[in-house]
Motif scaffolding. Structure first.
Motif, PDB file in Angstrom:
ATOM      1  N   HIS A 300       0.816  -1.219   0.000  1.00 47.24           N
ATOM      2  CA  HIS A 300       0.000   0.000   0.000  1.00 47.24           C
ATOM      3  C   HIS A 300       0.849   1.268   0.000  1.00 47.24           C
ATOM      4  O   HIS A 300       0.321   2.359  -0.226  1.00 47.24           O
ATOM      5  CB  HIS A 300      -0.890   0.038   1.243  1.00 47.24           C
ATOM      6  N   PHE A 301       2.149   1.139   0.298  1.00 45.17           N
ATOM      7  CA  PHE A 301       2.979   2.322   0.503  1.00 45.17           C
ATOM      8  C   PHE A 301       4.028   2.463  -0.583  1.00 45.17           C
ATOM      9  O   PHE A 301       4.559   1.471  -1.093  1.00 45.17           O
ATOM     10  CB  PHE A 301       3.676   2.244   1.860  1.00 45.17           C
ATOM     11  N   ARG A 302       4.340   3.729  -0.900  1.00 40.43           N
ATOM     12  CA  ARG A 302       5.456   4.075  -1.770  1.00 40.43           C
ATOM     13  C   ARG A 302       6.565   4.721  -0.916  1.00 40.43           C
ATOM     14  O   ARG A 302       6.309   5.289   0.127  1.00 40.43           O
ATOM     15  CB  ARG A 302       5.011   5.048  -2.869  1.00 40.43           C
ATOM     16  N   PHE A 303       7.772   4.653  -1.433  1.00 40.39           N
ATOM     17  CA  PHE A 303       8.960   5.106  -0.719  1.00 40.39           C
ATOM     18  C   PHE A 303       9.151   6.616  -0.857  1.00 40.39           C
ATOM     19  O   PHE A 303       9.062   7.168  -1.956  1.00 40.39           O
ATOM     20  CB  PHE A 303      10.180   4.377  -1.276  1.00 40.39           C
ATOM     21  N   ILE A 304       9.429   7.275   0.260  1.00 41.15           N
ATOM     22  CA  ILE A 304       9.840   8.683   0.226  1.00 41.15           C
ATOM     23  C   ILE A 304      11.293   8.811   0.675  1.00 41.15           C
ATOM     24  O   ILE A 304      12.138   9.323  -0.053  1.00 41.15           O
ATOM     25  CB  ILE A 304       8.922   9.560   1.095  1.00 41.15           C
ATOM     26  N   ARG A 305      11.602   8.312   1.872  1.00 38.04           N
ATOM     27  CA  ARG A 305      13.000   8.350   2.317  1.00 38.04           C
ATOM     28  C   ARG A 305      13.212   7.341   3.445  1.00 38.04           C
ATOM     29  O   ARG A 305      12.298   7.033   4.215  1.00 38.04           O
ATOM     30  CB  ARG A 305      13.420   9.751   2.781  1.00 38.04           C
ATOM     31  N   LEU A 306      14.435   6.853   3.515  1.00 35.82           N
ATOM     32  CA  LEU A 306      14.879   5.956   4.565  1.00 35.82           C
ATOM     33  C   LEU A 306      16.252   6.434   4.989  1.00 35.82           C
ATOM     34  O   LEU A 306      17.144   6.597   4.155  1.00 35.82           O
ATOM     35  CB  LEU A 306      14.940   4.509   4.052  1.00 35.82           C
ATOM     36  N   LEU A 307      16.436   6.661   6.289  1.00 37.00           N
ATOM     37  CA  LEU A 307      17.663   7.255   6.798  1.00 37.00           C
ATOM     38  C   LEU A 307      18.215   6.453   7.960  1.00 37.00           C
ATOM     39  O   LEU A 307      17.458   6.021   8.831  1.00 37.00           O
ATOM     40  CB  LEU A 307      17.408   8.691   7.273  1.00 37.00           C
ATOM     41  N   ARG A 308      19.529   6.262   7.949  1.00 33.74           N
ATOM     42  CA  ARG A 308      20.211   5.830   9.163  1.00 33.74           C
ATOM     43  C   ARG A 308      20.663   7.094   9.865  1.00 33.74           C
ATOM     44  O   ARG A 308      21.432   7.880   9.309  1.00 33.74           O
ATOM     45  CB  ARG A 308      21.409   4.934   8.823  1.00 33.74           C
ATOM     46  N   PRO A 310      22.202   9.661  13.074  1.00 32.13           N
ATOM     47  CA  PRO A 310      23.495   9.720  13.783  1.00 32.13           C
ATOM     48  C   PRO A 310      23.519   8.924  15.079  1.00 32.13           C
ATOM     49  O   PRO A 310      22.493   8.568  15.650  1.00 32.13           O
ATOM     50  CB  PRO A 310      23.658  11.221  14.057  1.00 32.13           C
ATOM     51  N   ASP A 311      24.735   8.684  15.542  1.00 34.80           N
ATOM     52  CA  ASP A 311      25.015   7.930  16.763  1.00 34.80           C
ATOM     53  C   ASP A 311      24.358   8.603  17.973  1.00 34.80           C
ATOM     54  O   ASP A 311      24.454   9.818  18.150  1.00 34.80           O
ATOM     55  CB  ASP A 311      26.540   7.869  16.944  1.00 34.80           C
ATOM     56  N   ILE A 312      23.706   7.805  18.816  1.00 30.93           N
ATOM     57  CA  ILE A 312      23.102   8.333  20.048  1.00 30.93           C
ATOM     58  C   ILE A 312      23.771   7.741  21.292  1.00 30.93           C
ATOM     59  O   ILE A 312      23.223   7.853  22.393  1.00 30.93           O
ATOM     60  CB  ILE A 312      21.587   8.058  20.092  1.00 30.93           C
ATOM     61  N   GLY A 313      24.942   7.117  21.126  1.00 37.80           N
ATOM     62  CA  GLY A 313      25.616   6.498  22.252  1.00 37.80           C
ATOM     63  C   GLY A 313      25.280   5.032  22.419  1.00 37.80           C
ATOM     64  O   GLY A 313      25.813   4.366  23.305  1.00 37.80           O
ATOM     65  N   SER A 314      24.422   4.515  21.564  1.00 35.74           N
ATOM     66  CA  SER A 314      24.040   3.109  21.587  1.00 35.74           C
ATOM     67  C   SER A 314      24.955   2.307  20.674  1.00 35.74           C
ATOM     68  O   SER A 314      25.756   2.870  19.914  1.00 35.74           O
ATOM     69  CB  SER A 314      22.582   2.959  21.129  1.00 35.74           C
ATOM     70  N   ASP A 315      24.821   0.975  20.734  1.00 40.26           N
ATOM     71  CA  ASP A 315      25.524   0.141  19.769  1.00 40.26           C
ATOM     72  C   ASP A 315      24.741   0.014  18.464  1.00 40.26           C
ATOM     73  O   ASP A 315      25.227  -0.589  17.506  1.00 40.26           O
ATOM     74  CB  ASP A 315      25.837  -1.239  20.348  1.00 40.26           C
ATOM     75  N   HIS A 316      23.536   0.579  18.416  1.00 41.99           N
ATOM     76  CA  HIS A 316      22.718   0.635  17.207  1.00 41.99           C
ATOM     77  C   HIS A 316      22.529   2.088  16.779  1.00 41.99           C
ATOM     78  O   HIS A 316      22.349   2.972  17.628  1.00 41.99           O
ATOM     79  CB  HIS A 316      21.318   0.053  17.446  1.00 41.99           C
ATOM     80  N   PHE A 317      22.540   2.340  15.487  1.00 42.18           N
ATOM     81  CA  PHE A 317      22.079   3.618  14.960  1.00 42.18           C
ATOM     82  C   PHE A 317      20.550   3.605  14.894  1.00 42.18           C
ATOM     83  O   PHE A 317      19.949   2.580  14.552  1.00 42.18           O
ATOM     84  CB  PHE A 317      22.609   3.853  13.546  1.00 42.18           C
ATOM     85  N   PRO A 318      19.887   4.726  15.192  1.00 41.17           N
ATOM     86  CA  PRO A 318      18.441   4.800  14.921  1.00 41.17           C
ATOM     87  C   PRO A 318      18.183   4.799  13.423  1.00 41.17           C
ATOM     88  O   PRO A 318      19.056   5.166  12.628  1.00 41.17           O
ATOM     89  CB  PRO A 318      18.030   6.151  15.549  1.00 41.17           C
ATOM     90  N   VAL A 319      16.983   4.401  13.033  1.00 42.69           N
ATOM     91  CA  VAL A 319      16.580   4.444  11.632  1.00 42.69           C
ATOM     92  C   VAL A 319      15.221   5.130  11.517  1.00 42.69           C
ATOM     93  O   VAL A 319      14.398   5.080  12.434  1.00 42.69           O
ATOM     94  CB  VAL A 319      16.517   3.040  10.994  1.00 42.69           C
ATOM     95  N   PHE A 320      15.018   5.771  10.370  1.00 41.77           N
ATOM     96  CA  PHE A 320      13.818   6.588  10.138  1.00 41.77           C
ATOM     97  C   PHE A 320      13.307   6.296   8.741  1.00 41.77           C
ATOM     98  O   PHE A 320      14.096   6.208   7.790  1.00 41.77           O
ATOM     99  CB  PHE A 320      14.186   8.058  10.286  1.00 41.77           C
ATOM    100  N   ILE A 321      11.992   6.150   8.618  1.00 47.48           N
ATOM    101  CA  ILE A 321      11.404   5.937   7.295  1.00 47.48           C
ATOM    102  C   ILE A 321      10.191   6.835   7.123  1.00 47.48           C
ATOM    103  O   ILE A 321       9.471   7.125   8.091  1.00 47.48           O
ATOM    104  CB  ILE A 321      11.005   4.460   7.088  1.00 47.48           C
ATOM    105  N   GLU A 322      10.000   7.305   5.908  1.00 48.81           N
ATOM    106  CA  GLU A 322       8.797   8.054   5.543  1.00 48.81           C
ATOM    107  C   GLU A 322       8.184   7.387   4.319  1.00 48.81           C
ATOM    108  O   GLU A 322       8.871   7.169   3.314  1.00 48.81           O
ATOM    109  CB  GLU A 322       9.122   9.515   5.246  1.00 48.81           C
ATOM    110  N   LEU A 323       6.908   7.054   4.425  1.00 48.46           N
ATOM    111  CA  LEU A 323       6.194   6.344   3.371  1.00 48.46           C
ATOM    112  C   LEU A 323       4.933   7.106   3.001  1.00 48.46           C
ATOM    113  O   LEU A 323       4.373   7.846   3.817  1.00 48.46           O
ATOM    114  CB  LEU A 323       5.805   4.942   3.842  1.00 48.46           C
ATOM    115  N   GLN A 324       4.485   6.890   1.767  1.00 55.89           N
ATOM    116  CA  GLN A 324       3.240   7.505   1.310  1.00 55.89           C
ATOM    117  C   GLN A 324       2.224   6.425   0.983  1.00 55.89           C
ATOM    118  O   GLN A 324       2.536   5.436   0.303  1.00 55.89           O
ATOM    119  CB  GLN A 324       3.478   8.365   0.080  1.00 55.89           C
TER     120      GLN A 324
END
Length: 369
Positions: A300-308, A310-324
């Protein structure tokens, strides 16, 4: 160093790479087998270096060096086959939304904060910068919940499960959460969260937030619990016509057989295919990174952006997605398809734990009346 010793080192090194390449073909779920599914990019890089070393050091006037290099090349090709879909040489699985396309959008951020990490200001700054509609945090304890309470005015809807065992989870949303449920599907101390996110009167998105325990010497000795949780959720959404998003730290890499089976059974798409790996772990070791944090969604969704992010002090980077949201063109997007063998494998795996697809909350996403 003599030629004989050099040849012996190259022979042993090649044997090692052949072993770790073939080992994951064994379906045994022990952590020391499954772990070799993760570093395929690193193994591929080392195999290229090994081929160069063989070309420079071996005497190809004999037959066995050709066999040695052929084995190395075959291992390299096999490793690259798995990760190739996560390069720009592959066709996009999720099509990009047109700049002027109508339809509501949804932004989601996922962050494994690392429980002992105390630099919450970095995550809060990213939330205020990127303004996700839905934020899921993993490994969050009571201290993290107190820090994230600063978001209450902007994110009035939440599901909370603070825990000190590195499996705490919180979901915060600007949008109403309908039928929110906290579950412990497979393990009594490993939660998952499920809800219908009300984007508009016409659109509600069924969302599942997961963080199964990994196979490791310090967690579960086998991958069974993780595999069952992923596949039981996949089975619960299989054939569902609703808009769906599944996200979280799945403790499995994007190209691993279990995650591929999850995609086949669920029918969900991976927006990284054809775009990149978006490696999120380990944030502090650039040479040991792979994609553990995921977004999967329905067609149902199309891609707008997917971002890794910046570092927040964790061993994982946060990730962000925007969908339409674009329900008119769902048939233009296709993911992996399950055959009878895949269905049987999923059923056999799920049967190993006392959980069924009916145990997974299935919030109805009918339009608001």
């Amino acid at each position: 160093m003599g030629n004989v010793m050099l040849e012996g080192i190259l022979l042993v090194t090649t044997g090692f790479f052949v072993l770790v390449t073939l080992l994951p073909l064994w379906r045994h779920r022990a952590w020391w087998v499954r772990v070799w599914e993760f570093p395929r990019l690193q193994l591929g890089t080392l195999l290229i270096a090994l081929l160069i070393a063989q070309a420079g050091l071996l005497d190809y006037r004999q037959a066995w060096p050709f066999l040695l290099s052929a084995l190395t090349a075959a291992c390299l090709a096999y490793q690259l086959w798995w990760i190739a879909p996560y390069t720009r040489f592959w066709r996009n699985e999720v099509l990009r939304a047109a700049p002027d396309a109508p339809g509501p959008r949804i932004r989601v951020m996922a962050s494994n904060v690392l429980g002992p990490n105390r630099t919450s200001d970095r995550l809060l700054a990213l939330v205020r910068e990127y303004r996700p509609d839905v934020l899921v945090t993993l490994e969050t304890d009571q201290w993290w919940e107190t820090q994230l309470d600063q978001l209450a005015a902007e994110y009035p809807h939440s599901i909370r499960c603070p825990q000190d065992n590195l499996y705490g989870m919180h979901v915060y949303s600007r949008l109403p959460l309908e039928e929110p449920e906290l579950c412990f599907l497979v393990e009594d101390d490993v939660p998952s969260m499920h809800a219908r996110v009300r984007v508009s009167d016409e659109l509600a998105v069924r969302m599942h937030f997961l963080h199964p325990a990994p196979p490791s010497p310090t967690e579960n000795e086998e991958s069974t619990e993780r595999d069952v949780e992923l596949l039981v959720v996949a089975r619960s959404v299989q054939g569902n016509a609703d808009p769906i998003i599944v996200t979280g730290d799945l403790n499995d890499v994007a190209w691993a057989p279990t995650t591929r089976l999850f995609r086949k059974i669920s029918g969900l798409l991976d927006p990284r295919v054809g775009r990149g790996m978006y490696n999120t772990f380990h944030a502090h070791h650039w040479f040991l990174r792979w994609p553990l944090d995921h977004f999967f969604h329905s067609a149902h969704f199309r891609f707008i952006r997917l971002l890794r992010l910046p570092d927040i002090g964790s061993d994982h980077f946060p990730v962000f997605i925007e969908l339409q949201y674009d329900p008119k063109h769902t048939r233009q997007q296709h993911g992996l398809e399950a055959d009878r063998g895949d269905q049987q494998q999923a059923e056999q795996t799920i049967d190993e734990e006392p959980v069924t697809p009916s145990d997974v909350p299935q919030p109805d996403t009918e339009p608001r009346r």
